[in-house]
Design a protein around this motif. Structure first.
Motif: not given
Length: 156
Positions: A112-120
């Protein structure tokens, strides 16, 4: 004939000790005592807050570690939500390379991995600094292994 029996006895004793250690060692190691220490050390290296609810070392069925409720905070300047959340992570490593101070990962399992990828707005990702850190460390390792007068593995 007598020599063969001695060898068999010694091999049997070694296997017996290893089997006993595989059951006793995880009980002796107070892994909850080290959980916060390990999380802090990793967090300091990657410049993130890292939390782990439970850490367990396993010897039987493969040398490894299991982490429960692993959370890695997001990079400064990005959202408040965690970069990584994993209900259970298990990492299994090869034992013999550890004797040569090398870490070889055999298997990684994430439940159950949750990985948040964001770009500024500047085009930077919330994980890019970790990749840069890992790349620098790998480059340093490679240079140390190939220094003149040294064989691979750092031995003179």
């Amino acid at each position: 004939m007598l020599r063969g029996k001695k060898i068999a006895l010694v091999c049997g004793a070694v296997v017996g000790v290893l089997i006993v250690l595989s059951f006793v060692l995880p009980m002796i190691l107070e892994t909850d005592k080290y959980t916060n220490y390990v999380a802090k050390k990793v967090g300091d290296k990657i410049d993130r807050d890292v939390s782990v609810e439970h850490l367990r070392v396993s010897v039987w069925g493969g040398l490894g570690v299991e982490l429960r409720n692993l959370t890695v905070s997001n990079r400064k300047g990005f959202g408040e939500e965690a970069l990584v959340k994993v209900a259970r992570a298990r990492v299994e490593v090869e034992a013999l390379p550890l004797l040569k101070k090398r870490l070889e990962v055999k298997e990684v399992v994430l439940e159950r991995p949750e990985i948040l990828l964001e770009r500024n707005g500047e085009g930077l990702y919330n994980f890019s600094d970790i990749l840069l850190w890992a790349g620098k460390n790998r480059l340093t390792e490679s240079r140390e292994e190939t220094q003149p007068g040294k064989r691979a593995g750092g031995e003179p």
